[in-house]
Design an enzyme around this catalytic site. Sequence first.
Site, short mmCIF file in Angstrom:
data_model
loop_
_atom_site.label_atom_id
_atom_site.label_comp_id
_atom_site.label_asym_id
_atom_site.label_seq_id
_atom_site.Cartn_x
_atom_site.Cartn_y
_atom_site.Cartn_z
N LYS A 11 -5.99 53.64 13.94
CA LYS A 11 -4.56 53.59 13.63
C LYS A 11 -4.33 52.69 12.41
O LYS A 11 -3.44 52.91 11.61
CB LYS A 11 -3.75 53.08 14.81
CG LYS A 11 -2.25 53.21 14.52
CD LYS A 11 -1.40 52.82 15.69
CE LYS A 11 -1.29 51.34 15.84
NZ LYS A 11 -0.56 50.67 14.75
N ASP A 12 -5.18 51.67 12.30
CA ASP A 12 -5.11 50.78 11.13
C ASP A 12 -6.15 51.26 10.10
O ASP A 12 -7.14 50.58 9.83
CB ASP A 12 -5.37 49.33 11.56
CG ASP A 12 -4.30 48.85 12.51
OD1 ASP A 12 -3.14 48.78 12.11
OD2 ASP A 12 -4.63 48.56 13.69
N MET B 67 -5.03 41.23 18.70
CA MET B 67 -3.95 40.23 18.74
C MET B 67 -3.24 40.29 20.09
O MET B 67 -2.13 39.80 20.24
CB MET B 67 -2.98 40.45 17.58
CG MET B 67 -3.67 40.29 16.23
SD MET B 67 -2.56 39.88 14.86
CE MET B 67 -1.49 41.29 14.85
N ALA C 250 -1.49 41.82 23.72
CA ALA C 250 -0.53 42.85 24.15
C ALA C 250 -1.27 44.19 24.22
O ALA C 250 -0.91 45.18 23.58
CB ALA C 250 0.68 42.91 23.22
N LEU C 251 -2.32 44.15 25.00
CA LEU C 251 -3.30 45.24 24.99
C LEU C 251 -2.75 46.54 25.57
O LEU C 251 -1.91 46.53 26.46
CB LEU C 251 -4.54 44.81 25.78
CG LEU C 251 -5.21 43.52 25.30
CD1 LEU C 251 -6.41 43.18 26.18
CD2 LEU C 251 -5.64 43.64 23.84
N HIS C 252 -3.27 47.64 25.05
CA HIS C 252 -2.88 48.98 25.52
C HIS C 252 -4.15 49.83 25.57
O HIS C 252 -5.26 49.34 25.29
CB HIS C 252 -1.81 49.57 24.60
CG HIS C 252 -2.15 49.53 23.15
ND1 HIS C 252 -3.17 50.28 22.61
CD2 HIS C 252 -1.64 48.78 22.13
CE1 HIS C 252 -3.25 50.03 21.31
NE2 HIS C 252 -2.35 49.12 21.00
N GLN D 167 -1.78 36.61 8.64
CA GLN D 167 -1.66 38.00 8.21
C GLN D 167 -0.24 38.54 8.34
O GLN D 167 0.00 39.71 8.08
CB GLN D 167 -2.64 38.89 8.98
CG GLN D 167 -2.31 39.11 10.46
CD GLN D 167 -3.42 39.88 11.14
OE1 GLN D 167 -4.51 39.36 11.40
NE2 GLN D 167 -3.18 41.15 11.44
N HIS E 25 -6.76 49.64 22.81
CA HIS E 25 -7.69 48.49 22.87
C HIS E 25 -8.75 48.73 23.95
O HIS E 25 -9.93 48.40 23.75
CB HIS E 25 -6.93 47.20 23.22
CG HIS E 25 -5.95 46.76 22.19
ND1 HIS E 25 -4.60 46.75 22.41
CD2 HIS E 25 -6.13 46.30 20.92
CE1 HIS E 25 -3.97 46.29 21.33
NE2 HIS E 25 -4.87 46.02 20.41
N SER F 180 0.84 47.59 19.97
CA SER F 180 1.41 46.46 20.70
C SER F 180 2.90 46.32 20.39
O SER F 180 3.68 45.90 21.24
CB SER F 180 0.69 45.17 20.31
OG SER F 180 -0.69 45.33 20.54
O1 PAF Z 1 -5.74 44.90 14.16
C1 PAF Z 1 -5.45 43.76 14.60
O2 PAF Z 1 -5.04 43.59 15.75
C2 PAF Z 1 -5.63 42.55 13.70
O3 PAF Z 1 -5.32 42.86 12.39
C3 PAF Z 1 -7.04 41.93 13.80
C4 PAF Z 1 -8.10 42.88 13.30
C5 PAF Z 1 -7.32 41.53 15.23
C6 PAF Z 1 -7.10 40.66 12.93
O4 PAF Z 1 -6.17 39.73 13.33
#
Ligand code: PAF
Length: 281
Positions: free
Chosen positions: A149-150, A30, A32-34, A61, A37, A186
């Site tokens: 992390k997720d 999504m 705002a990369l770090h 989401q 990513h 992010s």
């Molecule tokens: O982890 C995320 O950044 C989001 O949940 C994803 C997997 C890109 C889906 O929008």
Amino acid sequence: MQILTTAAGLHAYTEQARQSGKRVGLVPTMGALHAGHIQLVQAAGAECNEVVVSIFVNPTQFNNADDFRLYPRVPEADAEMLAPAGCTALFIPSVDEMYPSPAVLRFDFGSLERVMEGAHRPGHFNGVATVVSKLFHMARPHRAYFGQKDWQQVAVIRQLVADLSFDLEIVTCPTIREADGLAMSSRNRRLDPAARAAAPRLHQVLATAAAQVQQGIAPAQVRAEAEATLRREPLITPEYVEVADAQTLQPLTGYVPARPVVLCLAAHLGGVRLIDNVVVD
Ligand code: PAF
């Protein structure tokens, strides 16, 4: 690095790559990369010929309008980080491109989503599964890369891939942390200085809880002590602390030998909601 904004453009790009025998890696983000990513992009670059990164702040989401509105959006800075990291194509679609009509299909991941993020953010994993399915169909990657992390999101996406027979492999990479232990996210950009200074407590609490799990201290006590410690922090409001089976994600009442445990938490710091986890093997 190619910049793609349409589903048709993405599909054509990866289809041509596949037809010339190339392996396609997809890193959904999504923005705002770090460094977390970038680790995923580099992992994809080491294993695939084409590395597609998607940046899309997926409205379906978010169950909190402010969280969606305030989610950091820095596409130019993101694009500058991606090419040196090995990204060959950046897919950055509009909401209309991803949702030409509102999605009516609803996902139900059963017990996997009745806990933690699923329980506290109704509809969150439905939105994640919807957009990830769309991205998988559009890009048809050989491999897709996600951060640990997720942890729960990864479990849900693995279930999605299994149930819908997506012909791809899910690759996960470890959580990257700041020097003081804060998990990169992010949303960290939105922490004010005081909240940022308090934020490493989240990982400290998880590390203490992990040590307690290793000592065999009962899950209920580990959970209660971790939550009480967080509650004593004036700038932190814990939402949940969970001691769960790392695979099924179900809360534990005791430990099963040789079965990994995941410690997860969500907490609010000055209006910013953060999550973190550690796994005890
Ligand atoms: O982890 C995320 O950044 C989001 O949940 C994803 C997997 C890109 C889906 O929008």
